[in-house]
Motif scaffolding. Structure first.
Motif, PDB file in Angstrom:
ATOM      1  N   UNK A 321      79.441  17.207  48.756  1.00 27.36           N
ATOM      2  CA  UNK A 321      79.414  18.638  48.473  1.00 27.36           C
ATOM      3  C   UNK A 321      79.088  18.899  47.002  1.00 27.36           C
ATOM      4  N   UNK A 322      78.704  20.124  46.718  1.00 30.05           N
ATOM      5  CA  UNK A 322      78.276  20.482  45.361  1.00 30.05           C
ATOM      6  C   UNK A 322      79.081  21.654  44.822  1.00 30.05           C
ATOM      7  N   UNK A 323      78.777  21.987  43.577  1.00 29.87           N
ATOM      8  CA  UNK A 323      79.362  23.138  42.883  1.00 29.87           C
ATOM      9  C   UNK A 323      80.888  23.033  42.879  1.00 29.87           C
ATOM     10  N   UNK A 324      81.582  24.091  43.298  1.00 29.07           N
ATOM     11  CA  UNK A 324      83.026  24.128  43.113  1.00 29.07           C
ATOM     12  C   UNK A 324      83.803  23.373  44.182  1.00 29.07           C
ATOM     13  N   UNK A 325      83.193  23.053  45.313  1.00 27.08           N
ATOM     14  CA  UNK A 325      83.929  22.510  46.454  1.00 27.08           C
ATOM     15  C   UNK A 325      84.714  21.242  46.099  1.00 27.08           C
ATOM     16  N   UNK A 326      84.123  20.222  45.451  1.00 31.04           N
ATOM     17  CA  UNK A 326      84.919  19.023  45.145  1.00 31.04           C
ATOM     18  C   UNK A 326      86.129  19.302  44.269  1.00 31.04           C
ATOM     19  N   UNK A 327      86.054  20.334  43.432  1.00 29.43           N
ATOM     20  CA  UNK A 327      87.116  20.587  42.463  1.00 29.43           C
ATOM     21  C   UNK A 327      88.254  21.432  43.026  1.00 29.43           C
ATOM     22  N   UNK A 328      88.040  22.089  44.152  1.00 33.17           N
ATOM     23  CA  UNK A 328      89.106  22.887  44.758  1.00 33.17           C
ATOM     24  C   UNK A 328      89.791  22.144  45.895  1.00 33.17           C
ATOM     25  N   UNK A 329      89.362  20.925  46.182  1.00 34.63           N
ATOM     26  CA  UNK A 329      89.904  20.167  47.308  1.00 34.63           C
ATOM     27  C   UNK A 329      91.037  19.242  46.864  1.00 34.63           C
ATOM     28  N   UNK A 330      92.099  19.239  47.621  1.00 33.46           N
ATOM     29  CA  UNK A 330      93.191  18.292  47.485  1.00 33.46           C
ATOM     30  C   UNK A 330      93.347  17.587  48.828  1.00 33.46           C
ATOM     31  N   UNK A 331      93.390  16.261  48.813  1.00 33.70           N
ATOM     32  CA  UNK A 331      93.482  15.486  50.047  1.00 33.70           C
ATOM     33  C   UNK A 331      94.876  14.863  50.153  1.00 33.70           C
ATOM     34  N   UNK A 332      95.519  15.071  51.281  1.00 32.09           N
ATOM     35  CA  UNK A 332      96.838  14.494  51.549  1.00 32.09           C
ATOM     36  C   UNK A 332      96.793  13.718  52.855  1.00 32.09           C
ATOM     37  N   UNK A 333      97.277  12.498  52.831  1.00 32.76           N
ATOM     38  CA  UNK A 333      97.419  11.722  54.064  1.00 32.76           C
ATOM     39  C   UNK A 333      98.792  12.033  54.632  1.00 32.76           C
ATOM     40  N   UNK A 334      98.817  12.702  55.772  1.00 31.31           N
ATOM     41  CA  UNK A 334     100.063  13.144  56.379  1.00 31.31           C
ATOM     42  C   UNK A 334     100.726  12.062  57.206  1.00 31.31           C
ATOM     43  N   UNK A 335      99.920  11.196  57.787  1.00 33.67           N
ATOM     44  CA  UNK A 335     100.474  10.166  58.659  1.00 33.67           C
ATOM     45  C   UNK A 335      99.565   8.948  58.649  1.00 33.67           C
ATOM     46  N   UNK A 336     100.156   7.787  58.484  1.00 33.83           N
ATOM     47  CA  UNK A 336      99.422   6.530  58.589  1.00 33.83           C
ATOM     48  C   UNK A 336     100.245   5.610  59.484  1.00 33.83           C
ATOM     49  N   UNK A 337      99.767   5.409  60.698  1.00 34.90           N
ATOM     50  CA  UNK A 337     100.445   4.541  61.649  1.00 34.90           C
ATOM     51  C   UNK A 337      99.710   3.214  61.727  1.00 34.90           C
ATOM     52  N   UNK A 338     100.329   2.181  61.188  1.00 33.23           N
ATOM     53  CA  UNK A 338      99.712   0.848  61.186  1.00 33.23           C
ATOM     54  C   UNK A 338     100.130   0.099  62.437  1.00 33.23           C
ATOM     55  N   UNK A 339      99.149  -0.440  63.124  1.00 33.18           N
ATOM     56  CA  UNK A 339      99.412  -1.173  64.359  1.00 33.18           C
ATOM     57  C   UNK A 339      99.134  -2.651  64.136  1.00 33.18           C
ATOM     58  N   UNK A 340     100.013  -3.472  64.615  1.00 32.57           N
ATOM     59  CA  UNK A 340      99.889  -4.908  64.376  1.00 32.57           C
ATOM     60  C   UNK A 340      99.253  -5.627  65.564  1.00 32.57           C
ATOM     61  N   UNK A 341      98.334  -4.967  66.202  1.00 34.09           N
ATOM     62  CA  UNK A 341      97.572  -5.576  67.288  1.00 34.09           C
ATOM     63  C   UNK A 341      96.111  -5.249  67.052  1.00 34.09           C
ATOM     64  N   UNK A 342      95.309  -5.453  68.048  1.00 36.80           N
ATOM     65  CA  UNK A 342      93.875  -5.184  67.902  1.00 36.80           C
ATOM     66  C   UNK A 342      93.553  -3.698  67.925  1.00 36.80           C
ATOM     67  N   UNK A 343      94.542  -2.849  68.227  1.00 36.81           N
ATOM     68  CA  UNK A 343      94.311  -1.401  68.264  1.00 36.81           C
ATOM     69  C   UNK A 343      94.075  -0.869  66.858  1.00 36.81           C
ATOM     70  N   UNK A 344      93.357   0.222  66.783  1.00 41.18           N
ATOM     71  CA  UNK A 344      93.041   0.829  65.488  1.00 41.18           C
ATOM     72  C   UNK A 344      94.290   1.451  64.858  1.00 41.18           C
ATOM     73  N   UNK A 345      94.368   1.384  63.525  1.00 40.93           N
ATOM     74  CA  UNK A 345      95.370   2.155  62.808  1.00 40.93           C
ATOM     75  C   UNK A 345      95.015   3.637  62.920  1.00 40.93           C
ATOM     76  N   UNK A 346      96.027   4.488  62.901  1.00 38.71           N
ATOM     77  CA  UNK A 346      95.801   5.927  63.016  1.00 38.71           C
ATOM     78  C   UNK A 346      96.090   6.600  61.687  1.00 38.71           C
ATOM     79  N   UNK A 347      95.165   7.424  61.212  1.00 40.91           N
ATOM     80  CA  UNK A 347      95.313   8.138  59.945  1.00 40.91           C
ATOM     81  C   UNK A 347      95.073   9.624  60.192  1.00 40.91           C
ATOM     82  N   UNK A 348      96.025  10.434  59.758  1.00 38.32           N
ATOM     83  CA  UNK A 348      95.899  11.887  59.814  1.00 38.32           C
ATOM     84  C   UNK A 348      95.895  12.413  58.382  1.00 38.32           C
ATOM     85  N   UNK A 349      94.863  13.132  58.005  1.00 35.11           N
ATOM     86  CA  UNK A 349      94.743  13.645  56.643  1.00 35.11           C
ATOM     87  C   UNK A 349      94.367  15.116  56.654  1.00 35.11           C
TER      88      UNK A 349
END
Length: 419
Positions: A321-349
């Protein structure tokens, strides 16, 4: 309001993805109760990220909560692990063939003896300078691992990023700091500059990074008139981006800074190419005080894993993105579920912006821009953690969050990054 767009894994056929209209979250559909104050994009990805083919609650629901379930998503979150990078010669502790970084879980006792010799050196190093001079690139080169995000836009770095460079004989703890802002405009800017001062005042050595493509100036100008706050300690001026000018110009500017820069030494480098970085490391090691190792030798940061995941997403926002968009964004990871098998980890942001119009730009027509962002982020996150992940992004509007002290503290701009 908020909008949720899951990242579409590139390995799945597009026929399994169906997008419907946006539904207000106070509506009901198929017995599901949706939380008010948000919008949900009806994107169906059944079977993705769960070996059973069904989406389960398991503290990772976004936008959809099965009827009867009233517990807050945040109440179901597990405490994230501390970020610990795996060294090549050691096998990962993760199950399921994960070849990425190692993460420290609660109760892990695998670090062994941290005793060092009497001549062991350790200390803190602050990297300071104006925006977009290459501080983050230099830190990544010194550590040998990409921790700080890098773009060609100024003020990409917001937090005080801690990176650790260790060997049997020394341990350098480096702080990558935001670029100096000559005139603070918002409360966020003030807190960022306070983080710079805190890092520098507590440092054993200081690296002042300057862009050799710019005209030379004395430290008062380089540090935007705030040099008196930092006292006297071993200070090295790093003349960066020498790959962009002729060798003769590099020599002239090096001599100028040695004569008028009010620093102990000057080393020209190209952080992007890695030229001169070993000289910088040697200079720092010679001047570090004798002391113990503050961290286990096989880690490169104390920040939690979710912090770096959020930074990767924010880097992609700067690139897309350009102009002001990168500077007004704050990113928060709300949930990170790590799985100890072949299944994918789940990330909610979530991505926080200040206006509805900014949310519209971030999402794009029919969610196309946000889907592109999610896909690009997922690819780099998978490279970082060494495992496939399922990423879901949503966008929220919080008016004037950059002026809200409580929110800024919650987001970690007070120097205390939440784990």
């Amino acid at each position: 309001m908020a909008v949720l767009i899951p990242a579409a894994p590139s390995c799945y056929p597009k026929s399994r993805i169906s997008t419907s209209r946006l539904l207000p979250l106070d509506s009901k559909r198929n017995g599901d109760v949706l939380e008010k104050g948000s919008f949900f994009s009806g994107t169906s990805l059944h079977g993705f990220g769960d070996v059973s083919g069904e989406r389960k609650l398991h503290s990772r629901c976004v936008g959809r909560v099965p009827a009867g379930a009233r517990a807050s998503v945040h109440e179901q979150q597990k405490k994230p692990p501390v970020f610990v990078l795996k060294k090549p010669e050691r096998s990962p502790i993760n199950e399921g063939g994960n070849k990425g970084p190692k993460f420290l879980s609660d109760g892990f006792e695998g670090f062994g003896d941290m005793s060092v010799s009497a001549n062991h050196k350790s200390g803190y190093v602050a990297l300071i300078g104006k925006p977009n001079v290459g501080k983050s690139t230099l830190l990544n080169q010194i550590i040998g691992q990409k921790l700080s995000i890098v773009t060609n836009k100024p003020q990409t770095t917001r937090h005080r990023i801690l990176g650790i460079c260790s060997s049997p004989d020394f341990q350098m703890i480096l702080y990558d700091t935001p670029g100096f802002i000559p005139k603070t405009m918002r409360r966020l800017d003030e807190m960022m500059m306070q983080n710079v001062r805190t890092a520098t005042i507590n440092a054993d050595c200081v690296l002042v990074v300057v862009d050799c493509c710019q005209e030379p100036e004395k430290m008062e100008g380089v540090l935007e008139g705030d040099s008196a706050s930092y006292g006297r300690r071993p200070t090295l001026l790093v003349l960066n981006k020498i790959d962009l000018i002729k060798p003769g110009e590099v020599a002239k500017k090096t001599e100028w800074y040695k004569s008028f820069g009010d620093v102990d030494d000057v080393i020209p480098v190209s952080a992007k190419q890695g030229r001169g970085v070993d000289l910088v490391k040697s200079w720092l090691i010679e001047r570090l005080p004798r002391g113990p190792a503050y961290y286990p030798k096989d880690i490169v940061s104390e920040h939690p894993e979710r912090f770096f995941v959020a930074e990767i997403i924010r880097e992609k926002i700067f690139l897309q993105y350009r102009q002001e968009i990168p500077y007004v964004c704050q990113v928060n990871v709300l949930n990170y579920t790590e799985r100890r098998s072949s299944a994918k980890d789940f990330i909610e942001a979530e991505i926080v912006v200040e206006k509805d119009s900014q949310m519209g730009i971030l999402i794009g027509k029919d969610g196309s821009a946000l889907k592109l962002l999610a896909t690009a982020s997922r690819i780099d996150i998978q490279d970082f953690v060494g495992k496939e992940v399922y990423l879901e992004l949503k966008v929220k509007v919080r008016e004037n969050w950059r002026e809200d002290d409580d929110l800024l503290d919650y987001y970690g701009y007070n120097g205390k990054i939440r784990s």
